[in-house]
Design an enzyme around this catalytic site. Structure first.
Site, PDB file in Angstrom:
ATOM      1  N   PHE A 171       0.822  -1.208   0.000  1.00 14.17           N
ATOM      2  CA  PHE A 171       0.000   0.000   0.000  1.00 14.17           C
ATOM      3  C   PHE A 171       0.854   1.254   0.000  1.00 14.17           C
ATOM      4  CE2 PHE A 171       0.563  -0.811   4.614  1.00 14.17           C
ATOM      5  CZ  PHE A 171       1.051   0.408   5.016  1.00 14.17           C
ATOM      6  N   SER A 221      -0.195   2.914  12.224  1.00 15.78           N
ATOM      7  CA  SER A 221       1.171   2.443  12.016  1.00 15.78           C
ATOM      8  C   SER A 221       2.033   3.050  13.123  1.00 15.78           C
ATOM      9  CB  SER A 221       1.677   2.873  10.645  1.00 15.78           C
ATOM     10  OG  SER A 221       0.912   2.280   9.623  1.00 15.78           O
ATOM     11  N   HIS A 225       6.903  -7.116  12.116  1.00 22.20           N
ATOM     12  CA  HIS A 225       6.888  -6.342  10.857  1.00 22.20           C
ATOM     13  C   HIS A 225       5.530  -5.753  10.535  1.00 22.20           C
ATOM     14  CE1 HIS A 225       4.638  -9.465   8.876  1.00 22.20           C
ATOM     15  NE2 HIS A 225       4.855  -9.005   7.675  1.00 22.20           N
TER      16      HIS A 225
END
Length: 479
Positions: free
Chosen positions: A203, A383, A402
């Site tokens: 993305f 995030s 990750h």
DNA sequence: ATGTGC
């Protein structure tokens, strides 16, 4: 949780060596009690299977985003002794150097009057989806340089700034790339795809920093609250995939040739210093370099658009950092389970390097605080920017998670959800999403992932990295 | 992840 598993600390668990036959070392993984309830038995078995591989050191390791993958689990880390160890494509993954980078901007939310329009422009600017082709014209010679020099080559071709290079793990180019082990077919797939996003979980996202957990480190990394950032998540596209496919075939033969007994043929591998092992390493490193160049070209396309749209300069959009998620590397480590400090080959598959303070691999300006670690959330979840720690050096060969980690298969997601439903839900929460088709959105719905906040909290609590800042998604381009 | 499956 399986009854053989031992809960050894708040968020640490151990798989004893009697879990599957032939384990050389115990498995160890990091999960909160609530995340542990959702752990797939298959991923556990894969983690144990990795512990049977020759030359594995200390533990077969699982990060809190662990889930079932090809041979090795995704969210897996394993380090191998230089003399007795092996290298395995299954321990790296099909998308070699899938990774993520982030640039900051001088903008805040108030500077973006129409997020939908910005997302649409980004979608038109960055080629997206399976089989998409790049506006960048590469000759075969250009590709050769790119496979050797990675992001540096992309900058030389005009895609980026010199200052970007030292902000990439490995300075955007792994040493040891050997282009003669990259097949013609892989090269043919690579030529038209440099500067394309790809599909699946890849993305490009516009985000805003909504929480700073560590002011001093945030300042060092150059991020501040309310800042608009752009995150890019993609890998080596068809080129890396082809390299993995080509070399798996060779290494399946090599496994037999060297008399390596495996619990699962997907763990195909060869001794590190065998011709077959070295050929895979050389081709993998070349693919990793292509991925860094790919992210570098996309970065340039984004900067070009933002510069035009908002009247800001490229220098005002510096790269914070770029990390690899799928790679095997030579690194020096103290061996916490015993033995002298030495060079080992660390496989990280769906795991991020998280080197702590002082490591020479970290660019000087960040060396005192530990390397930046970028952890993307899923489409609708935050995030994070973290920093590597001494704890990671002790426990995980300098590694951390990750991402959020998938909990529902793509097929099941498509059965339960439609893309329109998901896009509508996201829009209600102020998140614009744009993709080539509705299925791409359904497959990547936030619900099919673990909450990124919980995953990141585990690595923070376990001391294998520490939270610096949180990023809220605003606009997402999916492939 | 992938010109998505022998």
């Amino acid at each position: 949780m399986n009854e053989k598993i031992q809960h050894i600390a708040d968020s640490e668990w151990e798989i004893p060596t009697n879990f599957v036959p032939g384990m050389r070392v115990p498995g160890r993984f990091f999960l909160s009690e609530s995340l542990a309830k959702g752990l797939e038995e298959g991923a556990l078995t894969q983690l144990a299977n990795v512990a049977t591989l020759p030359g594995i050191l200390c533990n077969s390791l699982g990060m809190p985003d662990i889930h079932w993958g090809y041979g090795f689990p995704i969210g897996g880390v394993a380090a191998f002794d230089e003399e007795t160890g092996i290298i395995s494509p299954g321990g790296v993954g099909f998308d070699i150097n899938c990774g993520v980078r982030m640039i900051t901007t001088p903008l805040t939310l108030a500077d973006i009057p129409d997020m939908k329009e910005l997302v649409e422009s980004l979608y038109e600017t960055v080629p997206t989806g399976v089989g998409s082709k790049s506006p960048v014209r590469l000759s075969q010679n250009d590709l050769s340089s790119m496979l050797t020099d990675g992001a540096k080559n992309a900058v030389e071709l005009g895609y980026g700034m010199k200052s970007d290079i030292s902000r990439c793990e490995e300075n955007g180019a792994m040493p040891g790339a050997e282009i003669e082990f990259v097949s013609k077919k892989a090269r043919q797939r690579g030529v038209p795809q440099c500067g394309t996003l790809g599909s699946g979980n890849h993305f490009l996202e516009v985000q805003v920093i909504d929480e700073i957990a560590d002011e001093a480190t945030a300042k060092t990394f150059g991020v501040a609250e309310d800042q608009i950032c752009v995150m890019i998540h993609c890998g080596s596209r068809g080129l890396g995939h082809q390299v993995c496919t080509d070399h798996l075939q060779v290494l399946e033969e090599a496994t037999k040739k060297y008399g390596i007994r495996l619990p699962d043929r997907q763990l195909a591998c060869a001794p590190l210093h065998s011709p077959e092992g070295e050929a895979y390493f050389g081709a993998m490193a070349a693919s990793a370099n292509y991925a860094w160049a790919n992210r570098q070209v996309i970065t340039h396309l984004v900067r070009e658009l933002f510069a035009k749209k908002f009247g800001i300069s490229y220098e005002e959009m510096p790269l914070v950092y770029d990390v690899a998620h799928n790679v095997a590397k030579w690194e020096e480590h103290d061996i916490s389970c015993g033995g002298p400090r030495r060079r080992v080959c660390v496989h990280r598959k769906g795991a991020t390097r998280a080197f702590g303070p002082g490591r020479k691999e970290i660019v000087q300006e960040f060396r005192d605080v530990g390397q930046p670690v970028i952890i993307p959330g899923s489409m609708g979840t935050s995030s994070y920017l973290l920093a590597g720690t001494a704890g990671a050096m002790e426990k995980t060969f300098g590694s951390t998670c990750h991402g959020a980690g998938r909990v529902q298969s793509r097929s099941s997601a498509k059965k339960n959800l439609t893309g329109d439903m998901v896009a509508h839900d996201l829009a209600r929460r102020g998140i614009i999403v744009r993709a080539p088709n509705a299925a791409a959105i359904a497959e990547e719905a936030p619900d099919v992932y673990k909450p990124s906040s919980e995953v990141v909290q585990v690595v923070h609590d376990a001391g294998i990295s520490r939270i610096v800042a949180r990023f809220r998604p605003l606009g997402v381009i999916k492939g």
